[in-house]
Design a protein around this motif. Structure first.
Motif, mmCIF file in Angstrom:
data_model
loop_
_atom_site.group_PDB
_atom_site.id
_atom_site.type_symbol
_atom_site.label_atom_id
_atom_site.label_comp_id
_atom_site.label_asym_id
_atom_site.label_seq_id
_atom_site.Cartn_x
_atom_site.Cartn_y
_atom_site.Cartn_z
ATOM 1 N N ASP A 1 46.578 -48.674 -16.782
ATOM 2 C CA ASP A 1 47.241 -47.382 -16.566
ATOM 3 C C ASP A 1 46.884 -46.680 -15.272
ATOM 4 O OD1 ASP A 1 48.462 -47.631 -18.886
ATOM 5 O OD2 ASP A 1 47.213 -46.190 -19.981
ATOM 6 N N GLU B 1 49.701 -45.933 -12.169
ATOM 7 C CA GLU B 1 50.218 -44.664 -11.655
ATOM 8 C C GLU B 1 50.141 -44.598 -10.140
ATOM 9 O OE1 GLU B 1 49.175 -40.982 -13.546
ATOM 10 O OE2 GLU B 1 49.394 -41.873 -15.536
ATOM 11 N N SER B 2 49.019 -45.037 -9.580
ATOM 12 C CA SER B 2 48.934 -44.938 -8.122
ATOM 13 C C SER B 2 49.779 -46.025 -7.458
ATOM 14 C CB SER B 2 47.485 -44.947 -7.642
ATOM 15 O OG SER B 2 46.994 -46.240 -7.508
ATOM 16 N N LEU C 1 51.998 -41.879 -18.286
ATOM 17 C CA LEU C 1 52.950 -42.453 -17.345
ATOM 18 C C LEU C 1 54.381 -42.137 -17.788
ATOM 19 C CD1 LEU C 1 53.348 -44.150 -14.808
ATOM 20 C CD2 LEU C 1 53.501 -46.154 -16.272
ATOM 21 N N LYS D 1 55.390 -38.839 -16.506
ATOM 22 C CA LYS D 1 55.704 -38.857 -15.069
ATOM 23 C C LYS D 1 57.053 -39.515 -14.804
ATOM 24 C CE LYS D 1 51.600 -38.295 -12.420
ATOM 25 N NZ LYS D 1 50.972 -38.702 -11.164
ATOM 26 N N VAL E 1 49.266 -39.459 -6.798
ATOM 27 C CA VAL E 1 48.066 -39.161 -7.570
ATOM 28 C C VAL E 1 47.074 -38.391 -6.692
ATOM 29 C CG1 VAL E 1 46.100 -40.164 -8.811
ATOM 30 C CG2 VAL E 1 48.373 -41.210 -9.005
#
Ligand code: ADP
Ligand code: MG
Length: 466
Positions: free
Chosen positions: A207, A211-212, A253, A256, A269
């Motif tokens: 995870d 995200e990044s 996530l 987002k 991030v």
């Protein structure tokens, strides 16, 4: 190699013009001449020159006029402008408009030669790129998706009609049914085809990294973030972002993603700057998302957002009529790759392929064909060239993408012929006994005993695994 090209030399001074042309011909270039801008343009309209070498001062219209026309109408042609009184300004102007180069008279032969060579070289690179791109488009284009089954026909219709929109597409299907291939085809069929196609395997990353990976991060966002990183959303700006295995997305996530889908904007991030992007999203999963919404693992609002248009890839066992087509296609492909010349596959081998359940779908079939081509002793693939577990023919199989994953435990899977399962598990683990035993939920000694009992040997089953 570059070397020779077809050139046009334009200069109102006949002797200079001919002298340059003679020199260029002596280097092997096919060279024509023109004395006025008008006659030069007439020729350029008729013939695709690689390079035009043009004096700026011409009796009718100047070289800049010719340059502008060529840039607008024949962008593949490079223009080298020549001038008697070079000023920095006009040189800059020429390059700005799109001249390849700008030389001052009297032109030194070597200088002219060098400039032309560069122009021809650059042209070659551009053409090479174009060729590569076309090859890519063919490879990933819809034309390469094999299937005559009506389920496939329906799928083609759907992807063709949605391709050229920005609508989010959700592709559903078991592993190996062609989800990635379809995603690429949708991109190729859209006007975004020359923009990036960016693919992220969401299941492959933890995870925090995911995200990044998607949104990027700013320097210092977390330990190890030593510099700013651009995420995949930004990389895909103008193009298509393909999020594979979306079912694995974590709750945070999912939040987002919902926001990007709604507003097409996000922050990296650890950053506060909001980025706006124009991205077409394609998502894929082999999971039952509806079920995951029911159990609360997947947000319903996100599910509605991504489930605007959904394309379902049929499993191979539900379109066995396509098996011969796929086999022929991949025989050709692997013949090319391996310099073999297998002509086809015999009838009983095809029948065997059509009786098998294909838990790994087309991906598994591709592997079987590749293996058979390596093993084939004649110019035709026969039953003997197919893997053992297929040759055994009659066995029960559970449905599902990966029946081993669904029934890791050998005891609970006793409904399937044990021997069959062991062979598949071994192949799946590259014949590593330790891993295989783990996958099957038995200890290594038991695995050895069973292999002995069923006479399973590496030599008999894994001829092509190195
Ligand atoms: N309809 C098809 N025609 C030709 N090849 C296919 C087809 N569907 C899948 N393949 C091939 O099978 C393999 C797996 O396809 P892929 O798109 O990666 O499946 P998925 O993403 O669903 O796991 C690839 O090598 C792909 O080229
Ligand atoms: Mg895939």
């Amino acid at each position: 190699m570059s070397g020779r090209g077809s050139l046009l030399v334009v200069d109102d001074d006949r002797s200079i013009c001919e002298a340059m042309a003679d020199y260029l011909r002596s280097l092997g270039h096919r060279t024509e001449t023109a004395l006025t801008c008008r006659s030069a343009l007439d020729r350029i309209k008729e013939f695709n020159f690689h390079v035009v070498v043009c004096d700026v001062n011409l009796p009718d219209q100047d070289g800049f006029h010719l340059l502008e026309w060529v840039v607008a109408n024949k962008p593949e042609t490079s223009v080298i402008l020549l001038t008697g009184y070079g000023t920095i300004e006009s040189a800059v102007e020429a390059i700005r408009i799109g001249a390849f180069d700008y030389l001052t008279k009297p032109v030194i032969d070597d200088e002219l030669n060098f400039s032309i060579q560069r122009a021809l070289g650059q042209r070659e690179i551009v053409e090479e790129n174009k060729k590569l791109k076309e090859q890519l488009q063919v490879k990933f284009g819809p034309a390469n998706i094999i299937g005559h089954d009506y389920k496939m026909a329906k799928m083609f219709d759907l992807i063709e009609s949605v391709a050229d929109t920005r609508t989010t597409v959700l592709i559903l299907g078991e592993n190996g049914t062609g989800k990635t291939m379809t995603a690429r085809a949708i991109h190729q069929l859209s006007t975004r085809r020359d923009q990036p196609f960016v693919e992220v395997a969401c299941g492959a990353l933890p995870d925090s990294l995911l995200e990044s990976e998607l949104f990027g991060h700013v320097q210092g966002a977390f330990t190890g973030a030593s510099h700013d990183k651009e995420g995949k959303f930004l990389q895909a700006d103008g193009g298509t972002l393909f999020l594979d295995e979306i079912g694995t997305a974590s709750p945070s996530l999912q939040v987002k993603l919902l926001r990007v889908l709604q507003d097409r904007e996000f922050e990296p991030v650890g950053g506060s700057k909001t980025h706006k992007v124009d991205v077409r999203l394609i998502l894929a999963t082999n999971e039952n998302l509806e079920e995951r919404v029911r159990t609360g693992e997947f947000r319903q609002d996100l599910y509605y957002r991504i489930n605007v248009i959904s394309v379902t890839q049929p499993p191979l066992r539900e379109r066995i009529g396509d098996i011969p087509l796929l086999v022929d296609h991949y025989i050709k492909e692997f013949n090319n790759q391996t310099n073999k010349s297998i002509r086809g596959i015999d009838e009983s081998a095809v029948q065997l392929l059509q009786r098998y359940q294909w838990p790994g779908n087309v991906r598994e079939l591709v592997n079987v064909v590749e293996r058979a081509i390596v093993l084939a002793k004649s110019d035709t693939i026969t039953v003997a060239d197919l893997p053992e577990h297929l040759r055994q023919g009659h066995f029960e199989v559970q449905h599902g993408a990966n029946r081993l994953a669904g029934s890791n435990d050998l005891k609970s899977a006793l409904a399937n012929p044990e021997r069959q399962i062991i062979i598949e598990a071994l192949e799946q683990n590259g014949w590593n006994r330790q891993e295989t035993a783990k996958l099957l939920g038995i200890n290594r000694t038991t695995l050895y005993k069973k292999m002995k009992k069923y006479k399973i040997t590496y030599e008999d089953h894994a001829q092509i695994l190195s």
